[in-house]
Design a protein around this motif. Structure first.
Motif, PDB file in Angstrom:
ATOM      1  N   VAL A 323       0.841  -1.209   0.000  1.00  5.64           N
ATOM      2  CA  VAL A 323       0.000   0.000   0.000  1.00  5.64           C
ATOM      3  C   VAL A 323       0.874   1.256   0.000  1.00  5.64           C
ATOM      4  N   THR A 324       1.914   1.242   0.813  1.00  3.89           N
ATOM      5  CA  THR A 324       2.792   2.414   0.889  1.00  3.89           C
ATOM      6  C   THR A 324       3.472   2.670  -0.449  1.00  3.89           C
ATOM      7  N   ARG A 325       3.921   1.601  -1.107  1.00  3.54           N
ATOM      8  CA  ARG A 325       4.562   1.787  -2.416  1.00  3.54           C
ATOM      9  C   ARG A 325       3.609   2.441  -3.409  1.00  3.54           C
ATOM     10  N   VAL A 326       2.376   1.962  -3.439  1.00  6.72           N
ATOM     11  CA  VAL A 326       1.392   2.526  -4.372  1.00  6.72           C
ATOM     12  C   VAL A 326       1.086   3.980  -4.021  1.00  6.72           C
ATOM     13  N   GLU A 327       0.883   4.270  -2.736  1.00  8.38           N
ATOM     14  CA  GLU A 327       0.543   5.631  -2.324  1.00  8.38           C
ATOM     15  C   GLU A 327       1.696   6.600  -2.574  1.00  8.38           C
ATOM     16  N   GLU A 355      13.111  -1.384   5.397  1.00  6.65           N
ATOM     17  CA  GLU A 355      13.167  -2.693   4.744  1.00  6.65           C
ATOM     18  C   GLU A 355      14.199  -3.592   5.430  1.00  6.65           C
ATOM     19  N   GLY A 356      15.313  -3.001   5.852  1.00 11.02           N
ATOM     20  CA  GLY A 356      16.291  -3.787   6.597  1.00 11.02           C
ATOM     21  C   GLY A 356      15.756  -4.261   7.932  1.00 11.02           C
ATOM     22  N   ILE A 420       9.270  -1.447  -1.015  1.00  5.47           N
ATOM     23  CA  ILE A 420       8.742  -0.076  -1.016  1.00  5.47           C
ATOM     24  C   ILE A 420       9.624   0.836  -1.872  1.00  5.47           C
ATOM     25  N   SER A 421      10.925   0.733  -1.693  1.00  9.21           N
ATOM     26  CA  SER A 421      11.844   1.670  -2.338  1.00  9.21           C
ATOM     27  C   SER A 421      11.825   1.580  -3.859  1.00  9.21           C
ATOM     28  N   LYS A 422      11.212   0.546  -4.399  1.00  5.63           N
ATOM     29  CA  LYS A 422      11.136   0.444  -5.852  1.00  5.63           C
ATOM     30  C   LYS A 422      10.355   1.612  -6.455  1.00  5.63           C
TER      31      LYS A 422
END
Length: 831
Positions: A323-327, A355-356, A420-422
């Motif tokens: 969700v965070t990646r999309v937002e 992510e780590g 997410i970082s993608k």
């Protein structure tokens, strides 16, 4: 007639006794014999000649004949005995065969009796066990029937209990009962043709469907999609319902998980809506702080409600990441113009740190691509020796929170890398543009610093110093590469490589080539005034000590850049995706630094070469026909040696760290100076005998100095490289041979021409003409000598005499030159 019959008998006998070579060899192995009569190739004539080699030996012919007759009688007796023995053996064999046949008949009869008895015994056993087998079958069928009836009873009772418990929501009992009913029902798959069994199966399926709908309704009531969660925490009913969902269709479990996670993250979507200030990148920490609190809250309230194998905590975290990646991608597309490089790097750092943290807390088993996304790169090489843990984001502010600690989990060890970082990858052009600008400013600062600080100071202790800006440039490159590789290993790395290439070329031309001292003329580094000066020891414009040190420093820097650029290319290939490796190519930039190195060496050679020109010009202007006696070396030789002793130690000391390029400098200077010296030698005309001897002495002095040139003025004497020594010996020996020809009397002509051809194997008409001019011969005398020279020029066969003759007067390099020319002529002839 008797004789003819005997001859025919002998021929027939010989025909019958013709044995094959294999048989004959076998007989010889079994019955070895040295008697000539036993040989397969027995020749009667040769045998008789052996017995009677002379006429005198015929005197004992009777004795020999008697011996042979005696031998024949013995052979006949042996044959007769063997034949009679074989007759008796045949009779004994037939008797033994008859007895064996009788014994076999008796044995066959006994075997038949045993077989008959065995069949009777088997029939008796079958009759005895027939009733036992019938009892066994009956017992087995009865056991199966009883077991099936028990299962049927259990199934019928279980279905009734299941339906009743479902209505009363007794999920704890239903979980165990449902699993048992399903297991029992598996025994009735082959009985589905029976109506009663099929009816029970349908009731079980209906109960499962009802259970699924009922459990979903209970979860919807407990955790409605709209509104807040029901206070008081989860109930035991829902915990037992999860156990039932494990037995039901997997879609029920997935639906429960999906609805619970959606309800659990509904607050997140409201708090961090696109129009909220907290949703922007500068407050990205709050997103991760929120999910941390939610995960702690979940563990406290609902940790024991869901089975452990559902991995609900990890599923919530993974869904939060999606969700965070999309937002984030949506809001960054909307506000792309507001993204600055520091803000972007800040957001990426916080995201990768999160992510780590996930990688340390969870295993990643719920991810569809739980395997590592990339292959672990091999260990890096110089100058990128160490991995900098956390140093790639040093310019960003750091807090002391557990999420803010600098972490750089390697991609293969972190299944959450890029989850997410993608989303930041499409906006990395901001970072690339920033690095382009920063590198441009860095190059400009290098140029300004060089102008302000001036050239490096002379260095005679540790070799030429590498410009500090070079190390600074590659340190910054390393930092950018590590940063970008953590942000993305795809196209942004290719874009960054293009930026690297651009500024490597700019550094080579602006800092290195742009600061090389300029010569006053492009023709070999000589000025017009230097060509006009004739006075011995006259000076020409040459590089100062500081300029020589600057050239050496630029050469050392270019050599360092060349090696480091190659390592940079290897490191970039390690960092980038495997599919993009072929697009990483810094060969052009390495060629640029190689060009800078070549230009620097050429400048050093031109400078020393130009410094020696006035002395050579003075040599060619001297009146060599008026020299009356041979003394020490001439002043022009002293001048050349002085320039060499002034320049070479400085260059050697400042190129101590790059010795191979100092060797190249020596070789190029020898290749430039020696031909120029020989050309000036031809300008010395006319030359008397004493003048030629003086020139020969000077030439030998220059030869010794040139051989010692690599270590001249050094306390540590090193042997010159063989490649350099070969060039000096070959070139200066040719100069000595020219002077020896000049010293030789020109009469008789044939002897003079032949000696010249032997001493100068590569001599041509033009060289011969110059030698005659040096001797001061008139044109009328030269014409006949030139004609004789053309006539006696060696042909390819006579050329073979060159090396042998030259070896008496010329050193080995001349012999090698002659052999090379002979080989070239031979190749041309073959072609």
């Amino acid at each position: 007639m008797m004789e003819e019959e005997e001859l025919e008998f002998v021929e027939e006998l010989e025909a019958v006794l013709q044995l094959t070579p294999e048989v004959q060899l076998a007989i010889e192995q079994v019955f070895p014999s040295q008697d000539p009569l036993d040989r397969a190739d027995f020749n009667a004539v040769e045998y008789i000649n052996t017995l009677f080699p002379t006429e005198q030996s015929l005197a004992n012919i009777d004795e020999v004949v008697n011996k042979i007759r005696l031998k024949i009688r013995r052979l006949d007796d042996n044959i007769r005995t063997v034949v009679r023995g074989q007759t008796n053996v045949g009779q004994d064999g037939r008797h033994a065969l008859e007895e064996a046949q009788k014994a076999i008949q008796q044995l066959f009869g006994k075997i038949k009796d045993i077989k008959d008895k065995a069949e009777k015994s088997e029939q008796m056993v079958k009759e005895i066990t027939r009733d036992i087998k019938q009892l066994d079958h009956a017992k087995r069928h009865l056991t199966t029937s009883i077991t099936t009836l028990n299962h049927l009873h259990m199934l019928a009772g279980g279905v009734d209990s299941l339906e009743a418990m479902t209505r009363r929501r007794q999920y704890g009992e239903v979980a165990n009962l449902l699993q048992g009913v399903v297991n029992v029902l598996e025994h009735f798959h082959k009985y589905m043709g029976i109506p009663q069994i099929r009816q029970l199966s349908e009731r079980v399926k209906a109960a499962q469907t009802e259970l699924g709908q009922q459990i979903l309704a209970d979860f919807e009531e407990a955790f409605p999609s709209q509104g807040t969660k029901r206070p008081g925490g989860p109930s035991n009913v829902l915990r037992d319902a999860c156990l039932v969902a494990n037995v039901l269709d997997p879609r029920i479990k997935q639906e429960i998980i999906k609805k619970f996670i959606k309800q659990h993250l509904s607050e997140y979507l409201v708090l961090f809506q696109e129009n909220q200030d907290v949703a922007w990148l500068d407050k990205i920490d709050r997103r991760y702080a929120w999910i941390k609190r939610q995960l702690v809250d979940y563990e406290e309230k609902y940790g024991r409600m869901f089975p452990h194998e559902w991995y609900m905590t990890e599923r919530i975290a993974v869904e939060f990441c999606h969700v965070t990646r999309v937002e984030l991608a949506k809001i960054m597309r909307t506000r792309a113009k507001e993204i600055e490089v520091k803000l972007l790097l800040f957001a990426i750092q916080r995201t990768t740190n999160f992510e780590g943290l996930l990688a340390k807390r969870f295993s990643g088993c719920t991810l569809t691509d739980g395997a590592p996304k990339k292959v672990d790169p091999p260990p890096c090489t110089n100058p990128f020796l160490e991995d900098e843990p956390g140093s790639e984001m040093e310019e960003l502010p750091m807090d002391k929170g557990d999420l803010e600690q600098p972490k750089k989990p390697k991609v293969p060890e972190n299944p959450f890398h890029g989850i997410i970082s993608k989303c930041f990858e499409p906006h990395l052009y901001v970072y690339i543009e920033s690095q382009d600008k920063n590198l441009g400013e860095l190059i400009d600062r290098f140029v300004a610093d060089f102008k302000a600080l001036g050239p490096p100071k002379p260095n005679t202790d540790e070799g030429g110093a590498v410009l500090p800006s070079c190390a600074d440039l590659f340190v910054y490159y390393k930092k950018c590469m590590v940063q970008c590789s953590q942000l993305s290993t795809g196209e942004p790395m290719i874009a960054l490589t293009t930026i690297f290439q651009k500024y490597l070329r700019e550094y080579a031309w602006k800092i290195l080539s742009g600061n090389l001292p300029k010569t006053t003329s492009t023709s070999g580094g000589l000025t017009i005034s230097s060509l006009l000066k004739e006075k011995e020891g006259s000076e020409v414009a040459k590089f100062t000590l500081e300029e020589l040190c600057l050239i050496c420093s630029i050469l050392s820097t270019a050599e360092y850049c060349l090696a480091t650029t190659q390592q940079l290319e290897e490191k970039l290939k390690e960092k980038v995706d495997a599919s993009l490796i072929e697009r990483i190519n810094l060969t052009g930039e390495m060629d640029t630094f190689s060009t800078v190195i070549s230009n620097s060496i050429q400048l050093l050679v031109q400078d020393l070469d130009a410094a020696c020109d006035p002395a050579l010009t003075a040599m060619s202007k001297m009146q060599w026909q008026n020299v009356e006696h041979v003394g020490d070396q001439s002043p022009y030789v002293t001048s050349v040696i002085l320039h060499i002793k002034q320049n070479v130690p400085i260059i050697r000391d400042n190129l101590a760290s790059t010795r191979k390029y100092f060797t190249q400098f020596c070789i190029k200077f020898a290749n430039s100076f020696i031909p120029k010296f020989i050309n000036h030698l031809f300008k010395c005309k006319p030359v008397s005998m004493v003048g030629a001897e003086q020139l020969l002495l000077d030439t030998h002095s220059l030869k010794m100095v040139l051989l010692d040139l690599p270590s001249i003025g050094s306390q540590v004497v090193r042997k010159a490289p063989a490649s350099y020594t070969k060039i000096v010996v070959k070139g200066m020996t040719r100069a000595e041979m020219i002077l020896k020809v000049v010293m030789a009397p020109h009469e008789p002509l044939v002897v003079f021409v032949d000696n010249l051809i032997k001493l100068l194997t590569d001599c041509n008409t033009e060289t011969f003409q110059k030698i005659l001019d040096m001797k001061g011969l008139k044109r009328s005398e030269q014409s006949s000598m030139l004609e004789l020279f053309r006539q006696r020029l060696p042909t390819p066969p006579s050329a073979s005499e060159g090396p042998g003759s030259t070896s008496l007067t010329a050193p080995t390099p001349e012999q090698e030159s002659s052999r090379i020319r002979k080989l070239e002529k031979l190749i041309k002839k073959r072609l």
